[in-house]
Design an enzyme around this catalytic site. Structure first.
Site, PDB file in Angstrom:
ATOM      1  N   CYS A   1       0.819  -1.204   0.000  1.00  0.00           N
ATOM      2  CA  CYS A   1       0.000   0.000   0.000  1.00  0.00           C
ATOM      3  C   CYS A   1       0.856   1.258   0.000  1.00  0.00           C
ATOM      4  O   CYS A   1       0.355   2.359  -0.172  1.00  0.00           O
ATOM      5  CB  CYS A   1      -0.937  -0.004   1.200  1.00  0.00           C
ATOM      6  SG  CYS A   1      -1.823  -1.553   1.308  1.00  0.00           S
TER       7      CYS A   1
ATOM      8  N   HIS B   1      -9.860   2.059  -1.083  1.00  0.00           N
ATOM      9  CA  HIS B   1      -8.414   1.908  -0.994  1.00  0.00           C
ATOM     10  C   HIS B   1      -7.906   0.899  -2.028  1.00  0.00           C
ATOM     11  O   HIS B   1      -7.677  -0.251  -1.713  1.00  0.00           O
ATOM     12  CB  HIS B   1      -8.064   1.467   0.439  1.00  0.00           C
ATOM     13  CG  HIS B   1      -6.645   1.076   0.637  1.00  0.00           C
ATOM     14  ND1 HIS B   1      -5.590   1.751   0.043  1.00  0.00           N
ATOM     15  CD2 HIS B   1      -6.077   0.077   1.363  1.00  0.00           C
ATOM     16  CE1 HIS B   1      -4.453   1.154   0.409  1.00  0.00           C
ATOM     17  NE2 HIS B   1      -4.725   0.139   1.190  1.00  0.00           N
TER      18      HIS B   1
ATOM     19  N   CYS C   1       0.453   3.122   5.985  1.00  0.00           N
ATOM     20  CA  CYS C   1       0.910   1.809   6.424  1.00  0.00           C
ATOM     21  C   CYS C   1       0.802   0.842   5.248  1.00  0.00           C
ATOM     22  O   CYS C   1       0.018   1.049   4.343  1.00  0.00           O
ATOM     23  CB  CYS C   1       0.068   1.310   7.586  1.00  0.00           C
ATOM     24  SG  CYS C   1      -1.681   1.221   7.196  1.00  0.00           S
TER      25      CYS C   1
END
Lengths: 439, 431, 288
Positions: B97, B388, B418
């Site tokens: 990510c 996301h 994160c």
């Protein structure tokens, strides 16, 4: 836009059965001759000599009187700007009749007169006003894609006349027929004939699709750096247009309070200036007045008219459009003739016409021209959804017996935007193939 | 690019703007779109916004977390299919990510070093068009058959195939070394830190409300380009409230400790983003206003495998190192963008910074970093509302924060993201 | 007088299982004084790769800590199947294993293996015996393993126990359970049998395990142990390590297990448990 019905009536069978066949109109391409064939220039008006000289510089053969040669004429320019008495009108017949017989396919008849509003003598005023009736009638007689239009000069405006004659002779005016354009005084010319908008920054609202996308494309082709504006939700199509023409995309709702400021900031910040603004963004929310709700009414008025008024304030403020700029609005034939179920739309577009008249006067001193186009039946994705009988009527009810194309609207706008069109302001030019609707 | 790069001199890297397609929940609007499709649309939107059609840029750097083997050169292929000059080089990166932000750091560093004048950093992910692999058995059989030199050898290799081998292998959102999903990991950390259900739901509701408000005021007008008839992030629930979120059943954790729901966790999402980064000189020549400067960045990783630290706690370690290097306190920022992998991620990170024991024992600081002003946190919405798409989140946050700072007339912003594998990527923007 | 049996090749384990029923053991309280040797063993890289992939080791030039056990296992079987071995082959359960690595074994080393049995002793639930495997390279001791097998029989409640270190009080026993979770499939026993050669019917399939008293196939203890060692391998040095496992309740297939570990300098202590933490499958301690 070829549907089954169009293919049917265009078929050879239909041709033999006598269904009238629309002519493929001659449309503008950069670098191609102004018109196909020699141009007859006659009539004895004050612009005749200048036009003959100018055509010679373009390597277009001119004739002073109709001969009996078999050569087809590309265009006929009859300068009756000096006609003062009704008896002078016969020149139209004397010059026009043999010339029209020799007129080529997609030929042009351009009549030049003097704007009656600038005259005082009763006979002169009526003589010049008579030209309009004659030209509109002749336009209806012409066949095979030929058009007739009238240029009314305000004074000794040879620059303006030349710009308008060039437009009417060229393929840019393919779908403009039976119209009148008034031109003022100016000596402005296009510095670059092939790319007349070179160095100009043009803003086009509603540029994501349809006519707006075509306007953006044509302005870019003519050399302008285009800022393509549309609502955020049309951003994907907008990006495609902007990338295709090497411009920039600006996602903004024209009804946003700060839309004008954001447009000016983008154009001047990114590209250094804002020279041309085309107010094309518009919506329809059709309903008979008795069934019209407030949101339909308000949204159409606000997008089509209110937003232009608000944005104009920002565009014309200090740091906005420079002197010599160009504003072009997209009105509609519905704003002239009205249309059932479009009281809101008709109101907004008529309002735009009013705005053009008033604003053009206000900005005349700054050299900013304000004009409008009023499209008739233009073949777009939107008109393709009209039920076909209605559509076919719309398409055929004009002197050219066919619908126009978005590019026809765009070419007229591009002409308004040219540096050489400085003499053309406050005009509302119909792009309708001389539709039977409206005045 | 008229400017000649001047090597061996560091300079500031400007974030000029960004673009993304609206994020869409997985297996929905973009179900048929590939990573390359989405990244191309995003790139072309950026090209249109900044008039880059036909321009040769220094480089385009992007990546995807879930990648097909055919996409081994995803970003370069995307450039070739875009409106950019095809002589623009490109390469892929992948840091889970953190991919999008890491790509931006790479581009900004090259700009800072004078190696390039301008570049685009991006990321894309499709949880819908996921790469499905053949089973290990089938893969080995096929590879063996491919290596075989004779027909007989090939037939022998293929004869070893078992029916079970034909079942496909679908990628799972689990940490390979622990077998736990990210949510399961987060649930453990949230329980450790005593993060309440109410606090998580509050943060989630705020995310939706902030994102909706930002859309309403036109903030995203020049940050998002519609794609496939989607004009806004379709995970966004403008009417989201704490009361509504409280009704959802927990999906991670057990018993009284089960606080994480589908409402306060991000859904699987498809989408792409891209950010334009350039030198000051290039920006000036192209009449583009820098929205913000990418000042510095830091990455950190934690050992989460045997439970030493929570999987998503790495940003808590990266930020203090970044602050120390720049001589800043945690409170020296006007905006904080903390990626909402889960509402609990944000809350745990903040709580850890407020905890003197954690800051002393784990971060080696004299005392707690302290609290931040919650009014400065994720002010234009974040992942809980927007969704996301793993590698696309960095670009979304970077462009939004840069614009936010510019709109604010200046200031400083902190980004904290994160990532899987116990990693964290953080950065400072200034305007 | 020690009897030396030098093998010329790795024996086929399936042969032992086929004839296992005939090795019933005896009442003797000593083990035969026999050493089974196999010299010049070369590791097959393809086999090593399959083993490493299945257990989670990285394929490097160094043998995983558990790998020599696999090489020595056929020799252990040869000892246990030998004449006069007191414990029956069928029903002998692997209860403990200790490995000490003196020096790292390279994949291309020629390994000399010696296996012998020792220390037959009573257990609370029967008798147990140690099978010692020694691996050396060019005469240098490299790897030492002690596998303890239990044969259930007459109970000896007074027998000393060998307790695993307690996890109570460790960080791992408080708070939410954290650690790698592994889903072990129904076919795991067959997969491991294919790479290890250990086709003991209790591991292969529920149908072959049932006659031996198990309702389902159970995972190879050496597999779950190896998996745990692999998970912790990055924390461990290549040599000087003693790794010990106490096998508790068998892992039924399929099932999901978790490895909870407490890692400190010089020591790892782990518990392999069912994912609900109800069942303890093994305790693994490694010190260096």
């Amino acid at each position: 836009m070829t549907d089954l019905f169009t293919r049917l009536i265009s078929s050879s069978v239909a041709k033999k059965a006598g269904v009238p066949q629309p002519t493929r109109l001659r449309r503008y391409q950069p670098g191609v001759a102004l018109c196909e064939g020699p141009v007859l220039v006659a009539g004895g008006g004050r612009f005749e000599g200048g036009l003959t000289d100018w055509l010679a510089t373009l390597a277009i053969a001119t004739q002073a009187q109709s001969d009996d040669s078999a050569d087809r004429l590309g265009g006929v320019v009859i300068d009756l700007s000096a006609a003062t008495d009704p008896t002078d009108l016969d020149q139209l017949r004397v010059i026009g009749a043999p010339a029209i017989k020799r007129l080529a396919k997609n030929g042009r008849l351009v009549v030049i007169g003097t704007d009656p509003a600038t005259l005082t003598d009763l006979a002169e005023v009526s003589t010049q006003r008579a030209l309009e009736g004659a030209v509109r009638s002749i336009a209806k007689e012409l066949r095979a894609g030929a058009t007739a239009n009238l240029v009314l000069a305000q004074g000794d405006s040879s620059g303006g006349v030349r710009s308008a004659v060039e437009f009417f002779l060229s393929g840019r005016s393919a779908y403009v027929d039976g119209q009148v354009v008034r031109v003022g005084e100016s000596t402005a010319t296009n510095p670059d004939a092939l790319r007349p908008l070179s160095g100009k920054v043009a803003v086009v609202t509603g540029a994501a699709r349809g006519i707006g996308a075509e306007i953006a494309t044509v302005l870019a082709r003519d050399g302008a750096t285009v800022v393509a504006v549309d609502i955020p939700s049309a951003g994907d199509a907008l990006a495609e247009v902007a990338n295709k023409i090497g411009g920039t995309a600006l996602q903004v709702d024209v009804t946003a309070p700060d839309a004008g400021r954001r447009i000016v900031e983008h154009a001047t910040g990114r590209h250094g200036s804002i020279d041309i603004v085309v107010h094309n963004a518009g919506i329809t929310r059709d309903k008979l007045l008795v069934n019209m709700d407030e949101s339909r009414w308000q949204s159409v008025i606000d997008v089509n008219l209110g937003s232009i008024l608000r944005m104009s304030a920002a565009i014309l403020a200090d740091g906005g459009m420079a002197d010599g700029g160009r504003i072009v609005c997209v009105a509609s034939i519905a704003g002239i003739a009205g249309n059932r179920g479009q009281s809101n739309y008709g109101a907004s577009k008529a309002g735009v016409i009013g705005l053009v008249g008033a604003l053009s006067n206000e900005l005349r001193e700054r050299g900013i021209t304000v004009n409008a186009v009023a499209p008739g039946f233009i073949e777009t994705a939107m008109t393709a959804r009209i039920p076909f009988t209605t559509r076919e009527i719309g398409r055929r009810m004009n002197s050219l017996q066919q619908g126009g194309r978005p590019v026809d609207v765009a070419e007229t706008i591009a002409w308004f935007a040219q540096p050489g069109s400085a003499a053309v302001t406050g005009q509302v030019l119909r792009i309708c193939g001389q539709s039977l609707l409206g005045a | 690019m008229a400017t000649k790069p001047t090597p061996r001199k560091t300079r500031r890297a400007a974030v000029l703007g960004g673009n993304r397609i609206p994020f869409a929940r997985a297996n929905g609007a973009y179900a048929k779109a590939s990573n390359q499709d989405m990244l191309t649309a995003t790139l072309d939107g950026l090209v249109a916004r900044y008039g880059l059609a036909g321009e040769r840029l220094g480089e385009v750097v992007a990546g995807a977390v879930l990648k097909h083997s055919r996409d081994f050169n995803l970003t370069r292929e995307t450039v070739l299919g875009s409106r950019l000059d095809p002589t623009t080089p490109a390469y892929d990166v992948q840091q889970a990510c953190g991919t999008g932000l890491e790509a931006a750091i790479l581009v900004a560093n090259k700009v800072a070093l004078g190696q390039i004048e301008v570049g685009i950093a991006g990321g894309v992910d499709s949880a819908s068009d996921a790469p499905i692999a053949v089973s290990e058995g089938l893969r080995h059989t096929l590879l063996a058959a491919n290596r075989a030199k004779t027909v007989a050898q090939r037939a022998k290799a293929l004869a070893g195939l078992r029916p079970g081998d034909l079942l496909p292998s679908i990628p799972q959102n689990v940490e390979p070394r622990t077998g736990l999903s990210m949510g399961q990991h987060m649930a453990i950390t949230a329980e450790r830190w005593g993060i309440t259900r109410e606090a998580q739901d509050e943060l989630a509701a705020a995310s939706h409300q902030h994102l909706a408000a930002a859309y309403e005021r036109g903030f995203y007008d020049d940050l998002v380009t519609p794609y496939l008839d989607v004009t806004r992030d379709n995970n966004l629930r403008a009417d989201s409230t704490v009361e509504k979120l409280a009704k959802l059943k927990p999906v991670f954790g057990k018993g009284e400790h089960a606080t994480m729901t589908a409402g306060n966790s991000t859904p699987l999402t498809d989408g792409a983003s891209a950010v334009l980064i350039a030198s000051e000189e290039w920006s000036r020549e192209h009449h583009l206003t820098p929205l913000a400067w990418l000042v510095d960045a830091e990455t950190a990783a934690v050992d989460y495998v045997h439970g030493d630290e929570g999987l998503l706690m790495a940003p808590a370690y990266a930020v203090p190192r970044l602050l120390a290097r720049n001589g800043l306190a945690l409170q020296d920022f006007d905006f904080y963008e903390i990626h909402e992998a889960f509402a609990a991620t944000v809350l745990t990170t903040l709580k850890a910074w407020e905890d003197p024991a954690f800051c002393r024992d784990r971060l080696g600081l004299a005392g707690a970093l302290g609290a931040i002003d919650p009014a400065k946190l994720n002010v234009n919405g974040s992942s809980l509302a927007a969704g996301h798409p793993f590698a696309a989140t960095g670009g979304r946050i970077l462009a939004s924060l840069a614009k936010g700072l510019h709109e604010n007339g200046g200031g400083r912003g902190l980004i904290s993201i994160c990532a899987a594998g116990g990693q964290g990527v953080v950065a400072i923007l200034e305007a | 007088m020690t009897r030396e049996t030098a093998l010329s090749a790795v024996p086929d384990l399936r042969r032992f299982y086929a004839t296992a029923a005939f090795h019933r053991g005896n009442a003797s309280d000593t083990v035969p004084d026999e050493r089974v040797t196999l010299t010049g063993v070369r590791v097959d890289l393809a086999d090593l790769a399959d083993y490493s992939r299945l257990c989670g080791f990285s394929l490097t030039g160094i043998l995983p800590l558990t790998y020599p056990q696999l090489l020595g296992f056929p020799l252990q079987m040869a000892v246990m199947a030998g004449e006069g071995f007191p414990l029956p082959l069928i029903g002998a359960v692997h209860v403990e294993n200790v490995v000490t690595v003196h020096r790292p074994l390279q994949a291309d080393d020629r390994l000399d293996l010696v296996v012998h049995a020792q220390n037959l002793r009573p257990h609370r639930r029967g008798r147990q015996v140690d099978l010692v495997t020694e691996v050396s390279v060019k005469g240098e001791p490299a790897w030492h393993g002690v596998s303890t097998y239990l044969a259930r029989g007459a109970e000896h409640p007074e027998a000393p126990t060998s307790p695993a270190p307690p996890l109570d009080g460790d960080e791992t026993s408080t708070g939410p359970a954290v650690g790698p979770v592994w889903r072990l499939g129904e076919n795991l026993g067959r997969s491991y049998a294919a790479v290890s050669g250990d086709w003991n019917p209790i591991h292969v399939h529920a149908l072959t395990a049932r006659p031996l008293g198990f309702s389902s196939a159970i995972a190879h203890g050496m597999y779950t142990y190896a998996r745990a060692v692999a998970a912790l391998a990055p924390r461990l040095p290549d040599a000087g390590v003693t790794s010990r496992v106490w096998f508790r309740k068998p892992v039924r297939l399929p099932s999901t297990v978790r490895l909870r570990s407490c890692v400190s300098p010089g020591r790892t202590l782990s518990r392999l448990e069912s994912v609900d933490a109800e069942v303890e499958h093994a305790i693994i301690e490694q010190v260096w």
